[in-house]
Scaffold this active site. Sequence first.
Site, PDB file in Angstrom:
ATOM      1  CG  PHE A 195      -2.164  -0.910   0.862  1.00 14.84           C
ATOM      2  CD1 PHE A 195      -3.158  -0.544  -0.017  1.00 14.84           C
ATOM      3  CD2 PHE A 195      -2.234  -2.167   1.445  1.00 14.84           C
ATOM      4  CE1 PHE A 195      -4.214  -1.391  -0.316  1.00 14.84           C
ATOM      5  CE2 PHE A 195      -3.289  -3.031   1.157  1.00 14.84           C
ATOM      6  CZ  PHE A 195      -4.278  -2.636   0.274  1.00 14.84           C
ATOM      7  CD  GLU A 196       2.659   3.814   3.425  1.00 12.34           C
ATOM      8  OE1 GLU A 196       3.010   4.829   2.785  1.00 12.34           O
ATOM      9  OE2 GLU A 196       1.802   3.861   4.338  1.00 12.34           O
ATOM     10  N   GLY A 197       3.942   1.413  -1.388  1.00 14.10           N
ATOM     11  CA  GLY A 197       4.808   1.457  -2.547  1.00 14.10           C
ATOM     12  C   GLY A 197       6.214   1.833  -2.106  1.00 14.10           C
TER      13      GLY A 197
END
Length: 150
Positions: A15-17
Amino acid sequence: MRETNQAGIDLIRHFEGCELTAYPDPATGGEPWTIGVGHTGADVHPGLTITQSEADALLKRDLKRFERGVTLALCTEINDNQYAACISFSFNLGNAAFKSSTLLQKINARDFDCAADEFLRWNKAGGRVMAGLTARREAERELFLTPVKK
């Protein structure tokens, strides 16, 4: 100190990448600036670039901060997946949000089914429902409810 399991780290990374050049917060178009795997702070500014190994080191350091915050807030035992889901939540929203949340109250009361549903309430930024936050909270809820295989 308890550490986040691989499922939690994978969820955070998903989700953060990982961006090796600093970028502005999508909700504000500015502060906080972010780099690596969701790293924010006074050390992040427009134009900053880092290497992948620096991004990995920042993630490891940041996880320690959130692991401390979650561990100190918990008054009950939870399994590794529940813990990892809480770390992801705190990583995204901050230790203060976790500490003051109904989510934490429900966990500490050992009301795990209701606690799981609390993740879903945290899907807004700037007062707007965000698809990415909705997906993240659903994934955290799912991880929280996933039994740990021994």
